[in-house]
Scaffold this active site. Structure first.
Site, short mmCIF file in Angstrom:
data_model
loop_
_atom_site.label_atom_id
_atom_site.label_comp_id
_atom_site.label_asym_id
_atom_site.label_seq_id
_atom_site.Cartn_x
_atom_site.Cartn_y
_atom_site.Cartn_z
N ASN A 1 57.59 23.33 70.63
CA ASN A 1 58.54 22.53 71.17
C ASN A 1 57.94 21.25 71.88
OD1 ASN A 1 57.94 24.51 73.23
ND2 ASN A 1 59.99 24.22 73.94
N GLY A 19 56.00 31.56 73.62
CA GLY A 19 56.67 31.55 72.66
C GLY A 19 57.92 32.34 72.43
N THR A 50 57.91 37.56 69.19
CA THR A 50 56.72 37.76 68.88
C THR A 50 55.95 38.00 70.13
OG1 THR A 50 57.10 35.41 67.72
CG2 THR A 50 54.95 35.76 68.30
N GLU A 97 55.21 33.79 78.49
CA GLU A 97 56.20 33.11 78.59
C GLU A 97 57.20 32.95 77.53
OE1 GLU A 97 56.43 31.59 81.70
OE2 GLU A 97 54.43 31.93 82.58
N CYS A 124 62.39 25.70 76.37
CA CYS A 124 62.94 27.07 76.88
C CYS A 124 63.74 27.04 78.06
CB CYS A 124 61.48 27.84 77.17
SG CYS A 124 60.59 27.06 78.29
N GLU A 149 52.72 31.21 85.73
CA GLU A 149 51.68 30.53 85.51
C GLU A 149 52.15 29.32 86.61
OE1 GLU A 149 50.90 29.29 81.25
OE2 GLU A 149 49.90 31.44 81.19
#
Ligand code: NDP
Length: 467
Positions: A151, A227, A231, A249, A283, A447
């Protein structure tokens, strides 16, 4: 235009996958093949690990300041190529060139400049005791695996690369196979800026193949993954028994909460932007809008009108558009009404107009599962407690926003939201020093600023007794 022939960046070389197979990279604007990429696997990971192992010790031996200077040189090199990077990002993602240039690529450059400056501003971490002194060192980990989504391709990748390099590591990156172009060009720019090729290895291919092989490799002791939650679960299951450092994340289903004192004229543009920027494929997008029932009749027409004037963009792929359209059909089955949007429009490419759905129960699938496209559901509430219960009523906890005439009241509400990040009367307003990440199934770890320096290093304490 002939498709770009992308190769893996391994050490000082550019090579095809060991298996020789290639994958098409389809541009979402018109559905044509814009590039082909290597379909890499375990053998290619092995080569990248060897290249990284050869380059990393000399890099780790430099001082933090010397590495920060190298990040600045890399930022300069990227700045000189910024227009071209924006062109590649627009080609791969379908976003307009100026958004790619001034949102994505500007931020990529800033990621390097920020971490260079942040690194230089660190002071030694020393803790005195009555009879001894503790010296905290942050040692490089070695080789880190960086896996990123489609994205915000280079934006999210460089957010990991910059602190990883700063802390003395070599990297092996696995960009999404849907958006490989800027990661490829970035690997060339890193080399042009003077970095040893073995420090920035980029492997292309499919997540379950080369991504999985990277996560499984025993000489890659840390994985930073951005992602989807499903996953992320696979990555965690693979990495955890090997005791790898892991930063995840993941997905979100973020609430945008209007309090009953919100001035609709003032807040509607921000609410629309938070829902639909990048076709809702960020996101942090606010995909559930919670509005006091008493304000709903006033809110909905203004919101729908503003959404209809919001630019229509393509989503990333044919398959993703089909998924989003599937959710719009489900919304109707679940009792919702699509007030606007969900249309493909004319011409090739994977366009989908921004959609607003009203009348859905807040517990419905459409209102609790991540769609990651241009779809916002709107829900009424009677009390702040109810709004809070709905906002917190999903398995996700990434981000949210609160809109109110009283910033202090907004802050108090925000404190009760179960999310890693909340904005009050703003959205996607980023200070790179602050923690970024989600709670619940939106991720593990943080992060940003010190959190990135901590993740991409091993903190070691040396306690020296007084003489
Ligand atoms: P995916 O989870 O499908 O893929 C993310 C990356 O992981 C891709 O590079 C993918 O490769 C790779 N991958 C897939 N399977 C494996 C595996 N078994 N082992 C290792 N790597 C693997 O996410 P999307 O690319 O579809 O991105 C959208 C998702 O990302 C959304 O859920 C969104 O919320 C989330 N996201 C989270 C952010 C955050 O900061 N919390 C920011 C941005 C997005 P490939 O593409 O080749 O399959």
């Amino acid at each position: 235009m002939d498709p770009i022939h992308v190769r893996n960046a391994i050490g000082t070389t550019y090579v095809d996958a060991a298996c020789g197979l290639r994958i098409d990279d389809v541009g979402p604007t018109d559905g044509t093949v814009v590039a082909t990429i290597p379909r890499s696997g375990a053998e290619d990971v092995e080569q990248a690990v060897a290249a990284a192992q050869a380059a990393q010790p000399a890099w780790a031996a430099l001082s933090l300041h010397e590495r920060a200077d190298a990040l600045d040189r890399l930022a300069d090199t990227m700045e000189a190529a910024a227009d071209e990077l924006a062109h590649l990002e627009a080609l791969d993602t379908g976003k307009p060139w100026d958004v790619a240039r001034h949102v994505d690529i500007d931020r990529c450059i800033r990621n390097f400049r920020f971490f260079a400056e942040f690194g230089r501003s660190q002071s030694p971490e020393v803790f005195r005791m009555d009879d001894a002194t503790n010296h905290v060192l942050r040692k490089p980990i070695g080789i880190v695996g960086l896996i990123s989504p489609w994205n915000l391709p280079l934006y999210l990748l460089t957010w990991k690369v910059a602190p990883a390099l700063l802390m003395g590591n070599a990297i092996i990156a696995k960009p999404s196979e849907l958006t490989p172009l800027t990661a490829h060009r970035f690997s060339e720019l890193a080399r042009e800026s003077g970095l040893d090729g073995g420090l920035v290895n980029v492997l292309h291919g499919l997540g379950p193949e080369v991504g999985q092989a990277l996560v499984e490799h025993p000489e890659v002791p840390a994985i930073s993954f951005t992602g989807g939650t499903a996953t992320g679960r696979i990555v965690a299951a693979t990495a955890a028994p090997m005791f790898k450092k892991l930063s995840l994340e993941l997905g979100g289903k973020n609430a945008t909460v209007l309090l009953d004192d919100a001035d609709l004229d003032a807040v509607v543009p921000g609410v629309v932007r938070s829902g639909f920027l990048n076709s809702g494929q960020i996101c942090l997008c606010g995909s559930r809008v919670l509005v006091p029932t008493s304000m709903m009749d006033d809110f909905l027409p203004r919101f729908v009108d503003a959404v209809q004037r919001f630019p229509i963009g393509p989503v990333i792929s044919e398959a993703h558009r089909a998924k989003v359209e599937g959710y719009l059909r489900l919304a109707v089955e679940e009792g919702g009404t699509v007030l606007t949007g969900g249309e493909r429009g004319e011409g090739p490419g994977f366009h989908l107009s921004p959609a607003v759905v009203a009348g859905l129960p807040p517990t419905s699938r459409c209102a609790t599962e991540e769609i990651f496209g241009p779809v916002v559901t709107v829900h009424g509430y009677s009390t702040e407690e109810e709004a809070l219960a709905v906002a917190n009523g999903t398995e996700y906890g990434l981000a949210g926003s609160v809109w109110t005439a009283d910033a202090e009241r907004g802050r108090r509400f925000a404190e009760r939201m179960d999310t890693g990040m909340v904005w009050v009367n703003t959205w996607l307003h980023r200070d790179l020093r602050v923690p970024f990440g989600g709670v619940k199934q939106s991720g593990v770890g943080r992060e940003g600023g010190m959190w990135s320096l901590g993740f991409f290093s091993e903190a070691v304490n040396i306690c020296v007794a007084d003489e």
